[in-house]
Scaffold this motif. Sequence first.
Motif, short mmCIF file in Angstrom:
data_model
loop_
_atom_site.label_atom_id
_atom_site.label_comp_id
_atom_site.label_asym_id
_atom_site.label_seq_id
_atom_site.Cartn_x
_atom_site.Cartn_y
_atom_site.Cartn_z
N ARG A 204 0.83 -1.21 0.00
CA ARG A 204 0.00 0.00 0.00
C ARG A 204 0.86 1.25 0.00
N LEU A 205 1.96 1.23 0.72
CA LEU A 205 2.86 2.39 0.74
C LEU A 205 3.41 2.67 -0.65
N LEU A 206 3.82 1.63 -1.36
CA LEU A 206 4.33 1.80 -2.72
C LEU A 206 3.23 2.30 -3.64
N PHE A 207 2.02 1.77 -3.49
CA PHE A 207 0.90 2.20 -4.31
C PHE A 207 0.58 3.68 -4.03
N GLU A 208 0.56 4.07 -2.76
CA GLU A 208 0.29 5.47 -2.39
C GLU A 208 1.33 6.40 -2.99
N THR A 209 2.59 5.98 -2.91
CA THR A 209 3.68 6.81 -3.46
C THR A 209 3.47 7.04 -4.95
N CYS A 210 3.17 5.97 -5.67
CA CYS A 210 2.93 6.09 -7.12
C CYS A 210 1.67 6.90 -7.40
N LEU A 211 0.66 6.74 -6.56
CA LEU A 211 -0.58 7.49 -6.73
C LEU A 211 -0.32 8.99 -6.59
N VAL A 212 0.49 9.37 -5.61
CA VAL A 212 0.84 10.78 -5.43
C VAL A 212 1.57 11.31 -6.66
N LEU A 213 2.48 10.51 -7.22
CA LEU A 213 3.20 10.93 -8.43
C LEU A 213 2.25 11.13 -9.59
N VAL A 214 1.31 10.21 -9.78
CA VAL A 214 0.34 10.31 -10.87
C VAL A 214 -0.55 11.53 -10.67
N MET A 215 -1.09 11.69 -9.46
CA MET A 215 -1.97 12.83 -9.18
C MET A 215 -1.25 14.15 -9.38
N SER A 216 0.02 14.20 -8.99
CA SER A 216 0.80 15.43 -9.12
C SER A 216 0.98 15.81 -10.59
N TYR A 217 1.33 14.82 -11.42
CA TYR A 217 1.56 15.09 -12.84
C TYR A 217 0.25 15.46 -13.54
N VAL A 218 -0.80 14.72 -13.25
CA VAL A 218 -2.09 14.98 -13.89
C VAL A 218 -2.64 16.34 -13.47
N THR A 219 -2.52 16.68 -12.19
CA THR A 219 -2.99 17.99 -11.72
C THR A 219 -2.26 19.11 -12.44
N ALA A 220 -0.94 18.98 -12.52
CA ALA A 220 -0.14 20.01 -13.18
C ALA A 220 -0.52 20.13 -14.66
N PHE A 221 -0.69 18.99 -15.34
CA PHE A 221 -1.04 19.05 -16.75
C PHE A 221 -2.43 19.64 -16.97
N MET A 222 -3.40 19.24 -16.15
CA MET A 222 -4.76 19.75 -16.32
C MET A 222 -4.81 21.26 -16.14
N GLU A 223 -4.01 21.77 -15.22
CA GLU A 223 -3.97 23.23 -15.08
C GLU A 223 -3.34 23.87 -16.31
N ALA A 224 -2.25 23.27 -16.81
CA ALA A 224 -1.60 23.80 -18.01
C ALA A 224 -2.54 23.77 -19.21
N LEU A 225 -3.33 22.69 -19.32
CA LEU A 225 -4.26 22.56 -20.44
C LEU A 225 -5.39 23.58 -20.34
#
Length: 326
Positions: A204-225
């Motif tokens: 779960r810790l590894l999954f959470e870490t990857c989830l944070v990375l995905v959410m961070s990138y997607v959030t940044a891109f959606m704002e840029a878009l």
Amino acid sequence: MGVVSDVQQFLLTDKALHDILGVIGSMVAVLASLSLFLSRHKDPTLSRWLADPKTNASKRATEVWFVAYGCFWISCFALIIGTKVYLQFTEVTFLVVCGGLMLPLVLQPVLAPSVTLDQGKPLLERHSFKANVWIAVFSIIGNYWYTHYFYNVLRASYTFRSWDVNGVPIPMFFATHFYFCFYHTLSNMALHKVRTTFCAGSPRLLFETCLVLVMSYVTAFMEALTISGFECYSFEDRYMAWVLGSAFYGIYFIVSFPMYVRLDEDVKRRHTAFDALIESLASGMAVLFLLDFVRVAMGQDMTFTLNRPCKLDPLKTCPPFAGMRC
């Protein structure tokens, strides 16, 4: 039909969009693979998106309030950008619009604490107040310092008329507050869901870490878009701004998403307003180091200027005010 055909052409031919969707798709595939190793809690009723309504009612109510208000300001911005009415805005208009949209969030803990079930508590103990402190401090750091990394590394530029602080338009300080209240509430919800659905442990810790990375990138891109429709914010290279810039901007959230969810999460030890202040400052410093590590790795020099380019060259000001210093 012209608009529809333009959108279709953009979706079919834009290289930046295709590459960034490829990056996001790969990240989601990794996340899906990691989910196979998770073990669910035996009691499915424990699974929830929001904070616990029994032990953390004020945090839950604050999350609901931030999401509900997020729907309102997003609608306002969609109307402003969609109609291009912002092209008629002056320094005062930008200040009033962004400041006005921020005020309900900032004033709610003081004037309407019952909205977040904080009534009867001293101001400094209200979760909504502590949440605003955390977000406000992080937002101010981001605008005052991090914006210059966008100026230097990504060659970004604000070209609308505005009064500035340290070369950054003051309305951006206000807008970032309500943007970040919304972003961090959504990240809270995702992390709540994972933690209440799956058993604790290394998977779960590894999954959470990857989830944070995905959410961070997607959030940044959606704002840029979404901000690409705002003609008064530009980059020299849109491909770099979208594909690499989303990763650069995402550094903010790699740190802030897991740190913000900690606020009042432990019901046995509530955060004080001072705790919220210190943790936000610490998060801000961590992000500053990470941004600078990237800048150094890219071999980019760092320069700070108190004047945006459009304050020195009137022709760089956003139309219809081109020819006037911004």
